[in-house]
Design an enzyme around this catalytic site. Structure first.
Site, PDB file in Angstrom:
ATOM      1  N   CYS A 198     -35.723   4.713   2.877  1.00 46.39           N
ATOM      2  CA  CYS A 198     -35.694   3.613   3.757  1.00 46.39           C
ATOM      3  C   CYS A 198     -36.900   3.219   4.754  1.00 46.39           C
ATOM      4  O   CYS A 198     -37.288   2.471   5.000  1.00 46.39           O
ATOM      5  CB  CYS A 198     -34.183   3.245   4.490  1.00 46.39           C
ATOM      6  SG  CYS A 198     -32.937   3.586   3.581  1.00 46.39           S
ATOM      7  N   CYS A 219     -30.430  -2.465   3.395  1.00 43.91           N
ATOM      8  CA  CYS A 219     -29.329  -1.891   3.880  1.00 43.91           C
ATOM      9  C   CYS A 219     -29.618  -1.582   5.308  1.00 43.91           C
ATOM     10  O   CYS A 219     -30.405  -2.031   5.902  1.00 43.91           O
ATOM     11  CB  CYS A 219     -29.166  -0.332   3.187  1.00 43.91           C
ATOM     12  SG  CYS A 219     -30.501   0.535   3.731  1.00 43.91           S
ATOM     13  N   ASP A 243     -34.070  -2.717  -2.513  1.00 47.41           N
ATOM     14  CA  ASP A 243     -34.083  -3.107  -1.172  1.00 47.41           C
ATOM     15  C   ASP A 243     -35.466  -3.607  -0.846  1.00 47.41           C
ATOM     16  O   ASP A 243     -36.666  -3.279  -1.426  1.00 47.41           O
ATOM     17  CB  ASP A 243     -33.574  -2.333  -0.025  1.00 47.41           C
ATOM     18  CG  ASP A 243     -32.187  -2.260  -0.098  1.00 47.41           C
ATOM     19  OD1 ASP A 243     -31.520  -2.679  -0.927  1.00 47.41           O
ATOM     20  OD2 ASP A 243     -31.553  -1.370   0.583  1.00 47.41           O
ATOM     21  N   CYS A 250     -33.779   1.386  -4.639  1.00 50.20           N
ATOM     22  CA  CYS A 250     -32.639   0.916  -4.497  1.00 50.20           C
ATOM     23  C   CYS A 250     -32.800  -0.542  -4.792  1.00 50.20           C
ATOM     24  O   CYS A 250     -31.819  -1.458  -4.491  1.00 50.20           O
ATOM     25  CB  CYS A 250     -31.982   1.044  -3.143  1.00 50.20           C
ATOM     26  SG  CYS A 250     -33.179   0.646  -1.790  1.00 50.20           S
TER      27      CYS A 250
HETATM   28 FE1  FES Z   1     -33.071   1.270  -0.053  1.00 46.97          FE
HETATM   29 FE2  FES Z   1     -32.221   1.764   2.437  1.00 46.97          FE
HETATM   30  S1  FES Z   1     -30.955   1.835   0.530  1.00 46.97           S
HETATM   31  S2  FES Z   1     -33.949   0.797   1.737  1.00 46.97           S
END
Ligand code: FES
Length: 207
Positions: free
Chosen positions: A105, A61, A36, A34
């Site tokens: 995550c 997120c 992140d 993602c």
């Molecule tokens: Fe990727 Fe949460 S959506 S770390």
């Protein structure tokens, strides 16, 4: 999306947030899934090797924040040996679970803690830089979550073969062409392995 009360609590009131001045170890990791990111800072007692303080910064997120909060809680006060056993499954359990598409995550949070510990050990001569091998590839693949069920692709036996010769990684994946996550998983494998200078080429085969 259905989150547990614990996830919501840790997201809205995260523990151990913030930058640490003069940390003994630091690591930043990003999730290929993602984009992140999480940074983990550690303060470690040089004699007892106990994690005296731990902080994190999140660029991601809600679950990223909640899992980093719980992982840092779990690590605080632990010896390095104990903290090395903290896995994404422990984080998930401590949060009463995560939706399958958000399991990655928790992998990111646990992984960043482990990288910070490893950085400390390497810089303090407590361990050698490990050689890249098939075992390294397998460890990386254990961090790749099949989003449909929220389990890693090794546990799900989706990886039929791993090979590594002369810089070439060969992976046989047991995923059908109609599987909507096939391209995502293949892309994630590439992103996890490309960071190693030993890897020159990655070939992923399907049935
Ligand atoms: Fe990727 Fe949460 S959506 S770390």
């Amino acid at each position: 999306m259905q989150y547990s009360q614990k996830v919501l609590d840790h997201f809205m009131h995260p523990h151990n947030v913030g930058k640490m001045e003069n940390p003994d170890a630091v690591a930043t990791e990003g999730s290929p899934a993602c984009g992140d990111q999480v940074t983990v800072f550690l303060k470690i007692n040089e004699n007892s090797h106990v994690i005296e303080d731990v902080r994190f910064l999140s660029y991601g997120c809600a679950s990223n924040i909640a899992t980093a909060s719980i992982v840092t809680d779990l690590a605080k006060g632990k010896s390095l040996e104990e903290a090395k056993k903290i896995s994404w499954r422990d984080a998930m359990e401590a949060l009463d679970g995560l939706p399958p598409v958000k399991v990655h995550c928790s992998v990111l949070a646990a992984d960043t803690l482990q990288t910070a510990i490893s950085n400390y050990e390497i810089s303090h001569g407590l361990k050698e830089v490990p050689n890249f091998s098939k075992a390294t590839i397998e460890e990386e693949l254990k961090k790749i979550i099949y989003p449909k069920v929220g389990e890693d692709i090794i546990s799900l036996k989706m990886v039929k073969y791993i090979g590594f010769t002369d810089g070439e990684v060969l992976i046989d994946l047991n995923m059908m062409s109609f599987d909507q996550y096939r391209d995502n998983v293949a892309e994630e494998i590439r992103e996890h392995l490309e960071k190693y200078p030993e890897v020159k080429e990655i070939k992923i085969n399907f049935p």
